[in-house]
Design an enzyme around this catalytic site. Structure first.
Site, PDB file in Angstrom:
ATOM      1  N   LYS A  14       1.237  -1.131  -0.030  1.00 19.99           N
ATOM      2  CA  LYS A  14      -0.232  -0.080  -0.228  1.00 19.99           C
ATOM      3  C   LYS A  14       1.330   1.356  -0.154  1.00 19.99           C
ATOM      4  O   LYS A  14       0.828   2.675  -0.432  1.00 19.99           O
ATOM      5  CB  LYS A  14      -0.752  -0.091   1.178  1.00 19.99           C
ATOM      6  CG  LYS A  14      -2.031  -1.147   1.122  1.00 19.99           C
ATOM      7  CD  LYS A  14      -3.641  -0.936   2.434  1.00 19.99           C
ATOM      8  CE  LYS A  14      -2.638  -0.727   3.806  1.00 19.99           C
ATOM      9  NZ  LYS A  14      -1.589  -1.832   4.501  1.00 19.99           N
ATOM     10  N   ARG A  89     -11.615   1.032   9.160  1.00 13.05           N
ATOM     11  CA  ARG A  89     -10.586  -0.760   9.655  1.00 13.05           C
ATOM     12  C   ARG A  89     -11.960  -0.901  10.098  1.00 13.05           C
ATOM     13  O   ARG A  89     -11.210  -2.235   9.798  1.00 13.05           O
ATOM     14  CB  ARG A  89      -9.726   0.000  10.206  1.00 13.05           C
ATOM     15  CG  ARG A  89      -8.204   0.272  10.309  1.00 13.05           C
ATOM     16  CD  ARG A  89      -7.397   0.576  11.387  1.00 13.05           C
ATOM     17  NE  ARG A  89      -6.120   1.054  10.806  1.00 13.05           N
ATOM     18  CZ  ARG A  89      -4.933   1.122  10.686  1.00 13.05           C
ATOM     19  NH1 ARG A  89      -4.904  -0.630  10.217  1.00 13.05           N
ATOM     20  NH2 ARG A  89      -3.960   1.342  10.119  1.00 13.05           N
ATOM     21  N   ARG A 128      11.577  -5.986   5.292  1.00 10.61           N
ATOM     22  CA  ARG A 128      11.320  -4.580   5.227  1.00 10.61           C
ATOM     23  C   ARG A 128      12.394  -3.729   6.289  1.00 10.61           C
ATOM     24  O   ARG A 128      12.839  -4.408   7.292  1.00 10.61           O
ATOM     25  CB  ARG A 128       9.850  -4.227   5.603  1.00 10.61           C
ATOM     26  CG  ARG A 128       9.837  -2.675   5.761  1.00 10.61           C
ATOM     27  CD  ARG A 128       8.309  -2.299   5.688  1.00 10.61           C
ATOM     28  NE  ARG A 128       7.280  -2.426   6.403  1.00 10.61           N
ATOM     29  CZ  ARG A 128       6.048  -3.032   6.455  1.00 10.61           C
ATOM     30  NH1 ARG A 128       5.040  -2.519   5.215  1.00 10.61           N
ATOM     31  NH2 ARG A 128       5.551  -2.943   8.063  1.00 10.61           N
ATOM     32  N   ARG A 161      11.635  -2.423  12.367  1.00  3.83           N
ATOM     33  CA  ARG A 161       9.908  -2.339  13.066  1.00  3.83           C
ATOM     34  C   ARG A 161       9.987  -3.388  14.149  1.00  3.83           C
ATOM     35  O   ARG A 161      10.195  -4.112  13.299  1.00  3.83           O
ATOM     36  CB  ARG A 161       9.398  -1.879  12.450  1.00  3.83           C
ATOM     37  CG  ARG A 161       8.847  -0.565  11.533  1.00  3.83           C
ATOM     38  CD  ARG A 161       7.910   0.001  11.465  1.00  3.83           C
ATOM     39  NE  ARG A 161       7.813   1.173  10.440  1.00  3.83           N
ATOM     40  CZ  ARG A 161       6.982   1.044   9.366  1.00  3.83           C
ATOM     41  NH1 ARG A 161       6.143   0.558   8.653  1.00  3.83           N
ATOM     42  NH2 ARG A 161       7.427   2.377   8.896  1.00  3.83           N
ATOM     43  N   ARG A 172      -1.232  -9.159  13.820  1.00  6.11           N
ATOM     44  CA  ARG A 172      -1.896  -8.073  12.643  1.00  6.11           C
ATOM     45  C   ARG A 172      -2.044  -8.461  11.920  1.00  6.11           C
ATOM     46  O   ARG A 172      -3.889  -8.204  11.558  1.00  6.11           O
ATOM     47  CB  ARG A 172      -0.929  -7.033  12.062  1.00  6.11           C
ATOM     48  CG  ARG A 172      -0.264  -6.326  13.660  1.00  6.11           C
ATOM     49  CD  ARG A 172       1.584  -5.907  13.550  1.00  6.11           C
ATOM     50  NE  ARG A 172       1.216  -5.151  11.527  1.00  6.11           N
ATOM     51  CZ  ARG A 172       2.577  -4.691  11.301  1.00  6.11           C
ATOM     52  NH1 ARG A 172       3.977  -5.362  11.058  1.00  6.11           N
ATOM     53  NH2 ARG A 172       2.572  -4.058  10.056  1.00  6.11           N
TER      54      ARG A 172
END
Length: 217
Positions: A14, A89, A128, A161, A172
């Site tokens: 995204k 959401r 990532r 992260r 998640r």
């Protein structure tokens, strides 16, 4: 131009597509995370409420999030279209947006949903790396920085992260499928939903999205 919602699980791409869309179509990128940070830094009444809740470690209630979204979408820069990322959401948020959008002349025109298999999401998220200074995102195999561990844009040292790991991603994803996936059915019934395969590659994916957006002008 169009008023767009961008959907997809964490790791679907995204962020990459959002940047390309807002650059190509000159739309404001409305991210709930950015909205909260801006409202808190400016010390607005809603921002101060959100700050107290976040500092307690609680989830920000829908009413407050919806208030911030309404405040942000009412600004002049959204009059010709916007890209809404991270909201809604949940179904209650979508229902609230369905009411407030037309109230402020910002009804949603398109919902873009990017899907990617779970195993690929895990691979992408675990690899990532992000820049803590400017927010640029990289990947250890798919999108390497020119100099290993260093941001191309600002030269800061890249980090992983804390929640970019398989264990956190599972939580998640569970939350995503429980809360956000039902939005697919909601927006299909509204006639606004458009699905895209996130496995076709970033360039091909953007071409497909661009075709849809050009047709909706």
């Amino acid at each position: 131009m169009a008023n767009i919602i961008l959907m997809g699980p964490p790791g679907a791409g995204k962020g990459t597509q959002a940047k390309r869309i807002v650059d190509a179509f000159k739309l404001p990128h409305i991210s709930t995370g950015d909205m909260f940070r801006e409202a808190i830094s400016q010390g607005t009444p809603l921002g101060l409420q959100a700050k107290a809740i976040i500092e307690r470690g609680d989830l920000v209630p829908d009413e407050l999030t919806i208030g911030l979204v309404k405040e942000r979408l009412s600004r002049d820069d959204c009059a010709e279209g916007f890209l809404l990322d991270g909201f809604p959401r949940t179904i209650p948020q979508a229902e609230a947006l369905k009411v407030l959008g037309p109230e402020i002349g910002r009804a949603i025109d398109l919902v873009i949903d990017i899907s990617v298999p779970d195993e690929e999401l895990v691979r992408r998220i675990a690899g990532r790396r992000v820049c803590p200074k400017c927010g640029a995102s990289y990947h250890i195999t798919d999108m390497k920085p020119k100099k290993e561990g260093i941001c191309d844009r600002c030269g800061a040292e890249l980090i992983q992260r804390k929640d970019d790991n398989a264990e956190s991603l599972k939580v998640r994803l569970d939350n995503y499928y429980k809360q956000t996936a039902p939005l697919i059915d909601f927006y299909e019934k509204e006639g606004l939903y458009h699905h895209f395969d996130g496995m076709v590659g970033a360039d091909n994916l953007f071409k497909e999205i661009q075709t849809l957006l050009e047709a909706s002008k």
